[in-house]
Scaffold this motif. Structure first.
Motif, PDB file in Angstrom:
ATOM      1  N   ARG A 340       0.819  -1.224   0.000  1.00  0.00           N
ATOM      2  CA  ARG A 340       0.000   0.000   0.000  1.00  0.00           C
ATOM      3  C   ARG A 340       0.844   1.262   0.000  1.00  0.00           C
ATOM      4  NH1 ARG A 340      -4.715   1.509   4.437  1.00  0.00           N
ATOM      5  NH2 ARG A 340      -5.454   3.399   3.396  1.00  0.00           N
ATOM      6  N   TYR A 341       1.933   1.254   0.770  1.00  0.00           N
ATOM      7  CA  TYR A 341       2.733   2.469   0.904  1.00  0.00           C
ATOM      8  C   TYR A 341       4.148   2.308   0.358  1.00  0.00           C
ATOM      9  CZ  TYR A 341      -1.038   3.907   4.007  1.00  0.00           C
ATOM     10  OH  TYR A 341      -2.267   4.234   4.525  1.00  0.00           O
ATOM     11  N   GLU A 342       4.373   1.366  -0.525  1.00  0.00           N
ATOM     12  CA  GLU A 342       5.729   1.195  -1.043  1.00  0.00           C
ATOM     13  C   GLU A 342       5.736   1.240  -2.566  1.00  0.00           C
ATOM     14  OE1 GLU A 342       7.454  -2.631  -0.200  1.00  0.00           O
ATOM     15  OE2 GLU A 342       5.556  -3.682  -0.454  1.00  0.00           O
ATOM     16  N   ASN A 343       6.830   1.783  -3.083  1.00  0.00           N
ATOM     17  CA  ASN A 343       7.072   1.830  -4.523  1.00  0.00           C
ATOM     18  C   ASN A 343       5.944   2.508  -5.307  1.00  0.00           C
ATOM     19  OD1 ASN A 343       9.623   0.494  -4.461  1.00  0.00           O
ATOM     20  ND2 ASN A 343       8.539  -1.437  -4.127  1.00  0.00           N
ATOM     21  N   GLY A 344       5.562   3.677  -4.805  1.00  0.00           N
ATOM     22  CA  GLY A 344       4.607   4.496  -5.539  1.00  0.00           C
ATOM     23  C   GLY A 344       5.331   5.365  -6.552  1.00  0.00           C
ATOM     24  N   MET A 345       4.580   6.180  -7.275  1.00  0.00           N
ATOM     25  CA  MET A 345       5.212   7.066  -8.249  1.00  0.00           C
ATOM     26  C   MET A 345       6.183   8.041  -7.599  1.00  0.00           C
ATOM     27  SD  MET A 345       2.667   8.246 -11.335  1.00  0.00           S
ATOM     28  CE  MET A 345       3.907   9.440 -11.859  1.00  0.00           C
ATOM     29  N   HIS A 346       6.018   8.265  -6.280  1.00  0.00           N
ATOM     30  CA  HIS A 346       6.906   9.196  -5.582  1.00  0.00           C
ATOM     31  C   HIS A 346       8.355   8.714  -5.613  1.00  0.00           C
ATOM     32  CE1 HIS A 346       6.626  12.862  -3.173  1.00  0.00           C
ATOM     33  NE2 HIS A 346       7.669  12.420  -2.492  1.00  0.00           N
ATOM     34  N   ASP A 347       8.544   7.422  -5.774  1.00  0.00           N
ATOM     35  CA  ASP A 347       9.909   6.894  -5.831  1.00  0.00           C
ATOM     36  C   ASP A 347      10.652   7.386  -7.068  1.00  0.00           C
ATOM     37  OD1 ASP A 347      10.611   4.456  -3.738  1.00  0.00           O
ATOM     38  OD2 ASP A 347       8.481   4.799  -3.974  1.00  0.00           O
ATOM     39  N   LEU A 348       9.932   7.798  -8.086  1.00  0.00           N
ATOM     40  CA  LEU A 348      10.591   8.377  -9.260  1.00  0.00           C
ATOM     41  C   LEU A 348      11.249   9.705  -8.897  1.00  0.00           C
ATOM     42  CD1 LEU A 348       7.805   7.667 -11.925  1.00  0.00           C
ATOM     43  CD2 LEU A 348       9.840   6.296 -11.414  1.00  0.00           C
ATOM     44  N   ARG A 349      10.612  10.470  -8.005  1.00  0.00           N
ATOM     45  CA  ARG A 349      11.212  11.731  -7.522  1.00  0.00           C
ATOM     46  C   ARG A 349      12.490  11.451  -6.742  1.00  0.00           C
ATOM     47  NH1 ARG A 349       8.853  16.645  -6.434  1.00  0.00           N
ATOM     48  NH2 ARG A 349       9.187  16.591  -4.182  1.00  0.00           N
ATOM     49  N   HIS A 350      12.450  10.401  -5.931  1.00  0.00           N
ATOM     50  CA  HIS A 350      13.651  10.039  -5.170  1.00  0.00           C
ATOM     51  C   HIS A 350      14.796   9.679  -6.129  1.00  0.00           C
ATOM     52  CE1 HIS A 350      11.269  10.362  -1.679  1.00  0.00           C
ATOM     53  NE2 HIS A 350      10.759   9.145  -1.671  1.00  0.00           N
ATOM     54  N   PHE A 351      14.467   8.976  -7.198  1.00  0.00           N
ATOM     55  CA  PHE A 351      15.485   8.625  -8.186  1.00  0.00           C
ATOM     56  C   PHE A 351      16.070   9.897  -8.806  1.00  0.00           C
ATOM     57  CE2 PHE A 351      16.673   7.866 -12.621  1.00  0.00           C
ATOM     58  CZ  PHE A 351      17.583   6.830 -12.488  1.00  0.00           C
ATOM     59  N   PHE A 352      15.214  10.827  -9.181  1.00  0.00           N
ATOM     60  CA  PHE A 352      15.642  12.114  -9.755  1.00  0.00           C
ATOM     61  C   PHE A 352      16.613  12.817  -8.809  1.00  0.00           C
ATOM     62  CE2 PHE A 352      14.847  16.745  -9.837  1.00  0.00           C
ATOM     63  CZ  PHE A 352      15.124  17.046 -11.171  1.00  0.00           C
ATOM     64  N   ALA A 353      16.242  12.908  -7.538  1.00  0.00           N
ATOM     65  CA  ALA A 353      17.090  13.595  -6.552  1.00  0.00           C
ATOM     66  C   ALA A 353      18.412  12.864  -6.356  1.00  0.00           C
ATOM     67  CB  ALA A 353      16.352  13.709  -5.221  1.00  0.00           C
ATOM     68  N   SER A 354      18.361  11.528  -6.293  1.00  0.00           N
ATOM     69  CA  SER A 354      19.586  10.765  -6.029  1.00  0.00           C
ATOM     70  C   SER A 354      20.593  10.916  -7.163  1.00  0.00           C
ATOM     71  CB  SER A 354      19.246   9.285  -5.816  1.00  0.00           C
ATOM     72  OG  SER A 354      18.783   8.683  -7.013  1.00  0.00           O
ATOM     73  N   VAL A 355      20.104  10.933  -8.400  1.00  0.00           N
ATOM     74  CA  VAL A 355      21.011  11.086  -9.547  1.00  0.00           C
ATOM     75  C   VAL A 355      21.703  12.441  -9.504  1.00  0.00           C
ATOM     76  CG1 VAL A 355      21.109  11.298 -12.051  1.00  0.00           C
ATOM     77  CG2 VAL A 355      19.789   9.455 -11.020  1.00  0.00           C
ATOM     78  N   LEU A 356      20.932  13.488  -9.219  1.00  0.00           N
ATOM     79  CA  LEU A 356      21.514  14.838  -9.181  1.00  0.00           C
ATOM     80  C   LEU A 356      22.537  14.972  -8.060  1.00  0.00           C
ATOM     81  CD1 LEU A 356      18.336  17.023  -9.826  1.00  0.00           C
ATOM     82  CD2 LEU A 356      20.128  16.420 -11.445  1.00  0.00           C
ATOM     83  N   LEU A 357      22.202  14.471  -6.884  1.00  0.00           N
ATOM     84  CA  LEU A 357      23.118  14.595  -5.753  1.00  0.00           C
ATOM     85  C   LEU A 357      24.378  13.764  -5.981  1.00  0.00           C
ATOM     86  CD1 LEU A 357      20.554  14.459  -2.816  1.00  0.00           C
ATOM     87  CD2 LEU A 357      21.846  16.450  -3.590  1.00  0.00           C
ATOM     88  N   ASP A 358      24.233  12.600  -6.597  1.00  0.00           N
ATOM     89  CA  ASP A 358      25.382  11.752  -6.881  1.00  0.00           C
ATOM     90  C   ASP A 358      26.366  12.433  -7.832  1.00  0.00           C
ATOM     91  OD1 ASP A 358      26.679   9.068  -6.653  1.00  0.00           O
ATOM     92  OD2 ASP A 358      26.347   9.076  -8.832  1.00  0.00           O
ATOM     93  N   GLN A 359      25.827  13.306  -8.688  1.00  0.00           N
ATOM     94  CA  GLN A 359      26.681  14.029  -9.629  1.00  0.00           C
ATOM     95  C   GLN A 359      27.195  15.348  -9.053  1.00  0.00           C
ATOM     96  OE1 GLN A 359      27.702  12.729 -12.615  1.00  0.00           O
ATOM     97  NE2 GLN A 359      26.665  10.915 -11.773  1.00  0.00           N
ATOM     98  N   GLY A 360      26.946  15.574  -7.756  1.00  0.00           N
ATOM     99  CA  GLY A 360      27.508  16.745  -7.095  1.00  0.00           C
ATOM    100  C   GLY A 360      26.659  17.991  -7.150  1.00  0.00           C
ATOM    101  N   GLU A 361      25.367  17.863  -7.553  1.00  0.00           N
ATOM    102  CA  GLU A 361      24.506  19.040  -7.594  1.00  0.00           C
ATOM    103  C   GLU A 361      24.242  19.508  -6.169  1.00  0.00           C
ATOM    104  OE1 GLU A 361      23.475  21.938  -8.950  1.00  0.00           O
ATOM    105  OE2 GLU A 361      23.286  20.637 -10.703  1.00  0.00           O
ATOM    106  N   SER A 362      24.025  20.816  -5.995  1.00  0.00           N
ATOM    107  CA  SER A 362      23.851  21.373  -4.652  1.00  0.00           C
ATOM    108  C   SER A 362      22.480  21.039  -4.083  1.00  0.00           C
ATOM    109  CB  SER A 362      24.022  22.896  -4.677  1.00  0.00           C
ATOM    110  OG  SER A 362      22.905  23.519  -5.285  1.00  0.00           O
TER     111      SER A 362
END
Length: 416
Positions: A340-362
């Motif tokens: 019910r509360y896992e792997n919703g579309m919100h996880d796509l936002r987490h992926f977006f954030a993780s990629v940017l931070l991994d590349q050194g974005e502020s």
């Protein structure tokens, strides 16, 4: 000055110890309540209250509290307090929610919380009679019903706010939620684990062609689900490499409406070439449709937008319907857990954030693109995903000492 009188004993001089006293039983010893607390009221007359044996501290506390109320001008005589209208939590809470300055979707959610989890337990209690023991019992029942720490915390904060309003209205002097023996539920913060890239593409491939672009909007632009569903052609600015996030689709009173993004905060998000290409490909297969919905709430001003994602019938998509009919089925087909509360579309936002931070974005930039109200929230949520600074720190310090030692000694063996 107020004082506490001991009616069972009186002090008498100790003949064997000058300056000391003994306690001598009075004629009332053992009869009735032992202590009588006394203060001078606002009109100059005496105000008093009796307390049983062993309650000397409670009596002194009554004196201190009553004198403080008199000083602040908020003391209410007992007869006047009894004359106050009887106010129960449920009718008071309903009026409080009706008058609350929030958007209709938030009001609807709060009404549901009170209706399901607060009123059945506390709604028939008179507000002045709600004690810390009531709140401890209420939270115990919520725990036994297997409500999460996060949800119990939310319910507690909602009730606390309603009772703060009761304090402001003079119905109670102190909010029982703030009692020392009342333990506020603490939400458990779980570390976010971003999806691996392969999962993004697998889930995308198992969605119907009409909805595959939603993964690009979530993972490639960091949009929330309602923002993905509310994105219009007019929000794209390919010449500037930007997308303006200015609209979302919400369900209010079971009706779809347009509304501002969360926190009522519009924002611009960078639009990459590949995400733009995916959007263009989608629009060639499924041309945008002009959809008109009320703004903010049912009956609100009608607003029209050329939506990029629509249903088979060319209508705005309801998030719950999409989740049930398409998203969860795609997760199952891709072998991804779909509770019910896992792997919703919100996880796509987490992926977006993780990629940017991994590349050194502020953090500041990522917070702005995600539409967070405060970069501190972004930092607290994603700090564990930021790349380690150990090697960078070592390089900076080595460079500092290299410049200090000069070119001749910069690379000498320090053990020589």
């Amino acid at each position: 000055m107020g004082h506490v009188q001991d009616r069972w004993f009186r002090k008498v001089p100790d003949p064997s110890k000058p300056g000391k006293h003994l306690l001598e039983p009075t004629a009332r010893n053992g009869v009735g309540k032992r202590y009588r607390a006394r203060v001078i009221g606002p009109d100059g007359g005496e105000i008093s209250e009796s307390f049983a044996d062993g309650q000397d501290k409670a009596a002194q506390n009554w004196v201190d509290t009553t004198e403080a109320k008199i000083t602040l001008g908020i003391y209410v005589p007992p007869k006047a307090a009894k004359a106050r209208a009887v106010v129960f939590l449920e009718p008071f809470g309903k009026t409080y929610l009706e008058d609350l300055d929030v958007d209709e979707a938030s009001r609807e959610i709060m009404e549901m919380r009170f209706r399901k989890h607060i009123f059945p337990h506390l709604g028939q209690e008179e507000i002045p009679e709600i004690k810390a023991s009531h709140l401890r019992s209420w939270d115990s029942k919520l725990r036994k019903a297997d409500l999460s720490d996060q949800y119990r915390h939310t319910l507690f904060m909602n009730l606390l706010a309603a009772l703060n309003a009761a304090v402001d209205d003079g119905l109670i002097d102190k909010n029982p939620c703030e009692g020392k023996s009342v333990k506020k539920p603490k939400p458990t913060k779980k570390k976010i684990i971003p999806w691996p890239e392969a999962r993004i593409w697998s889930v995308r491939s198992h969605l119907p062609d009409r909805f595959q672009v939603l993964t690009d909007l979530g993972a490639g632009l960091g949009l929330r689900q309602g923002e993905c569903l509310g994105l219009g052609v007019e929000d794209l600015a390919p010449d500037r490499g930007k997308v303006t996030v200015c609209r979302q689709i919400k369900t209010v009173r079971n009706q779809l409406v347009f509304a501002l993004p969360k926190y009522e905060k519009e924002r611009d998000v960078p639009l990459g070439d590949h995400v733009l290409a995916a959007i263009k490909d989608h629009m060639e297969l499924f041309p945008p449709v002009k959809v008109t919905l009320p703004w903010g709430k049912p009956g609100g001003k009608l607003v029209t937008a050329s939506l990029i994602v629509t249903s088979v019938r060319g209508l705005a998509v309801r998030a719950n319907d999409f989740d049930r009919n398409y998203w969860k089925k795609a997760l199952k087909a891709a072998g991804v857990p779909c509770g019910r509360y896992e792997n919703g579309m919100h996880d796509l936002r987490h992926f977006f954030a993780s990629v940017l931070l991994d590349q050194g974005e502020s953090i500041k930039a990522v917070a702005e693109w995600l539409g967070h109200a405060d970069p501190a929230f972004t930092l607290g949520t994603y700090t564990h995903l930021m790349p380690s600074s150990d090697s960078r720190t070592r390089g900076v310090i080595d460079g500092l000492y290299s410049r200090r030692n000069g070119p001749e000694t910069a690379h000498e063996d320090p053990t020589a």
